[in-house]
Design a protein around this motif. Structure first.
Motif, PDB file in Angstrom:
ATOM      1  N   PHE A 175       0.855  -1.358  -0.030  1.00 26.32           N
ATOM      2  CA  PHE A 175       0.013   0.148  -0.100  1.00 26.32           C
ATOM      3  C   PHE A 175       0.771   1.277   0.242  1.00 26.32           C
ATOM      4  N   PRO A 176       1.955   1.559   0.569  1.00 27.07           N
ATOM      5  CA  PRO A 176       2.637   2.593   0.880  1.00 27.07           C
ATOM      6  C   PRO A 176       3.346   3.080  -0.536  1.00 27.07           C
ATOM      7  N   LEU A 177       3.392   1.784  -1.633  1.00 32.67           N
ATOM      8  CA  LEU A 177       3.850   2.423  -2.935  1.00 32.67           C
ATOM      9  C   LEU A 177       2.904   2.974  -3.745  1.00 32.67           C
ATOM     10  N   LEU A 178       1.694   3.331  -3.462  1.00 29.07           N
ATOM     11  CA  LEU A 178       0.807   4.101  -4.001  1.00 29.07           C
ATOM     12  C   LEU A 178       0.849   5.541  -3.894  1.00 29.07           C
ATOM     13  N   GLY A 235       1.540   7.688  -7.103  1.00 27.23           N
ATOM     14  CA  GLY A 235       0.386   7.517  -8.256  1.00 27.23           C
ATOM     15  C   GLY A 235      -0.771   8.705  -7.498  1.00 27.23           C
ATOM     16  N   LEU A 236      -0.784   8.592  -6.151  1.00 25.88           N
ATOM     17  CA  LEU A 236      -1.977   9.354  -5.742  1.00 25.88           C
ATOM     18  C   LEU A 236      -1.496  10.997  -6.059  1.00 25.88           C
ATOM     19  N   ARG A 237      -0.130  10.967  -5.900  1.00 24.95           N
ATOM     20  CA  ARG A 237       0.127  12.679  -6.271  1.00 24.95           C
ATOM     21  C   ARG A 237      -0.054  12.701  -7.551  1.00 24.95           C
ATOM     22  N   SER A 275      -2.633   8.912 -11.019  1.00 23.01           N
ATOM     23  CA  SER A 275      -2.381   7.665 -11.818  1.00 23.01           C
ATOM     24  C   SER A 275      -3.188   6.679 -10.852  1.00 23.01           C
ATOM     25  N   VAL A 276      -3.270   6.860  -9.604  1.00 17.33           N
ATOM     26  CA  VAL A 276      -4.245   6.036  -8.678  1.00 17.33           C
ATOM     27  C   VAL A 276      -5.367   6.659  -8.268  1.00 17.33           C
ATOM     28  N   ASP A 277      -6.563   6.011  -8.366  1.00 16.72           N
ATOM     29  CA  ASP A 277      -7.747   6.622  -7.810  1.00 16.72           C
ATOM     30  C   ASP A 277      -7.671   6.634  -6.347  1.00 16.72           C
ATOM     31  N   ASP A 278      -7.702   8.124  -6.104  1.00 14.71           N
ATOM     32  CA  ASP A 278      -7.811   8.444  -4.578  1.00 14.71           C
ATOM     33  C   ASP A 278      -9.093   8.037  -3.744  1.00 14.71           C
ATOM     34  N   ASP A 279      -9.906   8.073  -4.773  1.00 11.40           N
ATOM     35  CA  ASP A 279     -11.448   7.781  -4.166  1.00 11.40           C
ATOM     36  C   ASP A 279     -11.432   6.319  -3.180  1.00 11.40           C
TER      37      ASP A 279
END
Length: 759
Positions: free
Chosen positions: A312-315, A318-320, A323-327
């Motif tokens: 999980f910390p590798l996200l 992508g959150l910044r 590219s990763v769905d922050d929802d």
């Protein structure tokens, strides 16, 4: 719906603070093998770095190594204060521990293993045990327990059978729900595991693929979880390691979101089984790396990665960059913060750690003893048991590898076998008399001879001659055999200890046959975590005089067995799993359709040696006058009553078992299905009438269109001493149109017992 406070916390969080709430940290994790592939999967992140922005969970603070509880509590209270004062948001961590056979911590009470819960058929007692375990956990600052296991047994070759309750989903559901309710009444959030399909693994191999069809999943594997969620209000669920038809559960929204949340209304937190998020990359190979595994897990519905943050910390990046769905991340964080709010953690005061705790109080031991005694199953008896008064001063040979072993009384997830096995020389921290110790105390006038005979494992036969010599000098021989629980090859049963054969391990069969051949009456005691193929010892030439099956009965198990052998206690346990004919007959369930049993078109016979529900007593019970409504509409309730009478000369407890068979249906149905059960205690000559209010939803199945329905038609009902015994019978006609099952349908039968006049 999250509270305004929780929503405000989320709105104020940085990316790092959000992700910190979605992981645990295993402070004590070292080289000890107490979780699958723990050494390979261990994160290299330092604790100070991992907790700099807060922390979701602290993993197994008490349950990884033998730590003194009060000293560790002082550390924990200080650490929670540090999280409150030295992180920006000041949010304490959830502390979780294993609690399958009691709190898995040094000096804590060890209760019977869940398979013994099933053998006792006593949800009320299991709930009381849950309250005691939860109370111990709460005293030590623990918030979440990783139990109960609600996997329905499908194959006894699977090593984790001793963690399971039964092969019947209703028994698993009612007893598992009782444990959830007891634990949560003490303020501890229960975690249902392993959702779903884990126990149906190929050839009984741990982590093996699951080939169950949608109907088996819906009608057999899911119902216990549904009961624990809807009726028990379980606050947490743990995903299964399994892949079902090529789809790993940890990456499949159909289970973790569609069924669990959308269909059942679960609003708690889903935690990953240890390392299972990373396993999507390393073992299932459905994710190209751990970051992709994290995205799959979050999308499926996993909220928290345990035991630590391997994926999980590798996200963060992508959150910044979007590219990763922050929802998905926000959804999980809201659930975790809501759980912490419900647990009182957001306002907790950690100023005063406990100064004294009693983790093995008289109340713990009383319930442990009652559950152990209720769980012992008398498989066969030629009258040798209970030992006649003449034997109280007789010569008794106590033989076998499990006779003088305290460890033989405890399951895989007991602290002793799970953790202390890696710390030789450390005392258990509580009293647990072996069977030999208990029999000496139970029968102080008897002359006791002892002999090991053989070890649980291995091929050393050198001790068999001494066992034979002891038996020849004795009036009766008590022969204790079975398993030694452990993990991943460190034992004969337990997590990772799967087997190809259901013969007793090592040369224990040779020991039994040699002792029986002496002609001395033999009382066989099987202390095990799975049922073994011991038909050769129960029936025909060379059979033992009596046999007791005890599934790892815990700290008071030796005393309970000694009391049953002497006659101070009476056996009342019943088989929660069929006693198998052979490994080649597996997988087998009593819930099989007509073609799943013996037929004239195959030479192979899968009929078990003793059927589901079997259990003898020291008295005899007669069941009669089974009555039911002549007809009842689908979707309603069927009223059923039966009379039970103690026809013997001793007081005893009967397990009234109500079975059904849907005679003709649109899909194949089991030849027998347990509808309801009730323990009834009766004095000699006493009778009672047991009334069951059976929701027709107990007869539901997944129809041809994939919808769970109650279908009109004829249903045979019977009560007997097991699923195979139709002692008194009746028939009910289910009428009207097919009824689609909804959340409003009752899942549990009502029971009333009206006692009659002694005859």
């Amino acid at each position: 719906m999250a509270s305004a406070r929780v929503q405000a916390l989320l709105a104020s969080m940085t990316v790092e603070e959000k992700l910190a709430q979605l992981v645990g940290f295993w402070v004590d994790q070292g080289d000890e093998l107490v979780a699958p592939m723990a050494g390979e999967m261990a994160t290299s992140t330092r604790y100070e770095e991992a907790s700099a922005h807060g922390l979701g969970h602290l993993t197994r603070v008490y349950g990884t190594r033998p730590v003194e509880p009060i000293a560790r509590a002082e550390w924990l209270w200080a650490e929670q204060r540090r999280l409150q004062t030295e992180t920006r948001l000041g949010i304490p961590a959830i502390v979780h521990e294993e609690c399958l056979t009691g709190l898995a911590a040094w000096q804590a009470a060890t209760f019977p293993t869940p398979l013994a819960w099933g053998a006792a058929f006593d949800p009320e007692l299991v709930a009381e045990m849950g309250r005691l375990i939860g109370g111990s956990m709460r005293e030590l600052g623990i918030h979440q327990g990783l139990a109960p296991v609600l996997d329905v047994i499908r194959d006894p070759r699977w090593g984790r059978v001793d963690e399971c309750i039964a092969e019947d989903p209703y028994v698993v559901g009612t007893i598992g729900t009782a444990y959830v309710q007891g634990l949560q009444e003490s303020g501890i959030h229960a975690t249902l595991k392993h959702f779903v399909g884990y126990s149906a693994s190929q050839a009984g191999r741990n982590h093996a693929p699951v080939h169950a069809g949608a109907r088996e999943i819906a009608d057999v594997l899911l119902p216990p979880f549904e009961m624990a969620v809807r009726d028990g209000g379980a606050r947490s669920v743990m995903n299964s390691y399994a892949e079902i038809d090529g789809m790993p559960v940890g990456a499949t929204p159909a289970y973790l979101t569609d069924t669990l949340r959308d269909d059942w209304g679960f609003d708690g937190v889903v935690v990953s089984d240890y390392f299972s998020v990373a396993f999507l990359h390393t073992m299932h190979a459905v994710a190209v790396d751990r970051k992709a595994a994290a995205e799959l897990a979050l999308g499926a519905g996993i909220d928290v990665e345990l035991p630590g943050g391997d994926a999980f910390p590798l996200l963060a990046a992508g959150l910044r960059d979007g590219s990763v769905d922050d929802d998905l991340v926000d959804r999980a964080v809201l659930r975790v913060l809501t759980q912490k709010e419900q647990l009182g953690l957001l306002d907790a005061d950690f100023s005063t750690p406990p100064r004294a705790v009693d983790l093995d109080s008289p109340a713990h031991r009383r319930v442990a003893g009652s559950l152990a005694a209720e769980s012992v199953v008398l498989l066969t008896n030629d009258g040798t048991l209970p030992l006649a008064s003449a034997h109280t001063a007789a010569t008794i040979a106590i033989i076998g590898p499990n006779a003088d072993s305290a460890h033989a009384l405890m399951g895989c997830y007991s602290f002793a076998n799970h953790v202390l096995a890696l710390h030789p020389g450390v005392p258990l921290g509580f009293e647990i008399p072996s069977l030999t110790d208990a029999i000496r105390a139970e029968l102080p006038s008897a002359r006791v001879l002892t002999a090991l005979g053989c070890e649980v494992e291995g091929d050393d036969r050198s001790g068999i001659a001494d066992a034979v010599a002891a038996a020849r000098q004795a009036d009766v021989a008590i022969l204790a055999v079975g398993d030694r629980a452990g993990l991943f090859g460190r034992g004969t049963v337990g997590e990772g200890n799967d087997v190809e054969s259901l013969e007793l391990p090592g040369v224990q069969r040779e020991l039994i046959e040699a002792v029986v051949a002496t002609g001395t009456p033999v009382v066989l005691v099987a202390l095990s975590g799975r049922p073994y193929a011991i038909g050769w010892a129960l029936d025909g030439d060379g059979a033992v005089a009596a046999a007791l099956q005890s599934f790892f009965p815990g700290e008071e198990g030796g005393s309970a067995l000694a009391g049953i052998i002497s006659g101070r206690l009476s056996p009342s346990g019943h088989l929660p799993v069929s006693l198998p004919r052979s490994a080649g007959a597996q997988p087998f369930s009593y819930l099989h359709p007509l073609l799943g049993g013996p037929t004239e078109i195959t030479s192979a016979d899968s009929t078990p040696v003793r059927p589901f529900g079997h259990g003898l007593t020291y008295t005899s019970f007669v069941h009669s006058d089974l009555r039911t409504d002549a007809a009842s509409p689908a979707g309603s309730t069927v009223s059923v009553s039966v009379q039970v009478r103690n026809a013997g000369e001793r007081a005893g407890v009967d397990l009234v078992q109500l079975y059904a068979h849907d005679v003709f249906a649109s899909v194949t149905r089991p030849v027998a299905q347990l509808l309801a059960y009730q323990r009834v205690s009766l004095e000699p000559g006493e009778s009672a009438t047991v009334h069951f209010d059976v929701p027709t939803a107990r007869l539901a199945f997944t129809g041809v269109d994939g919808v769970r329905i109650v279908e009109p038609g004829t249903v045979d009902l019977w009560v007997g001493s097991s699923c195979a015994d139709r002692e008194t019978e009746a028939t009910v006609e289910i009428t009207g149109p097919a009824h689609a099952v909804t959340a409003a349908d009752a899942r549990v039968c009502g029971v009333r017992v009206a006692r009659g006049v002694a005859v």
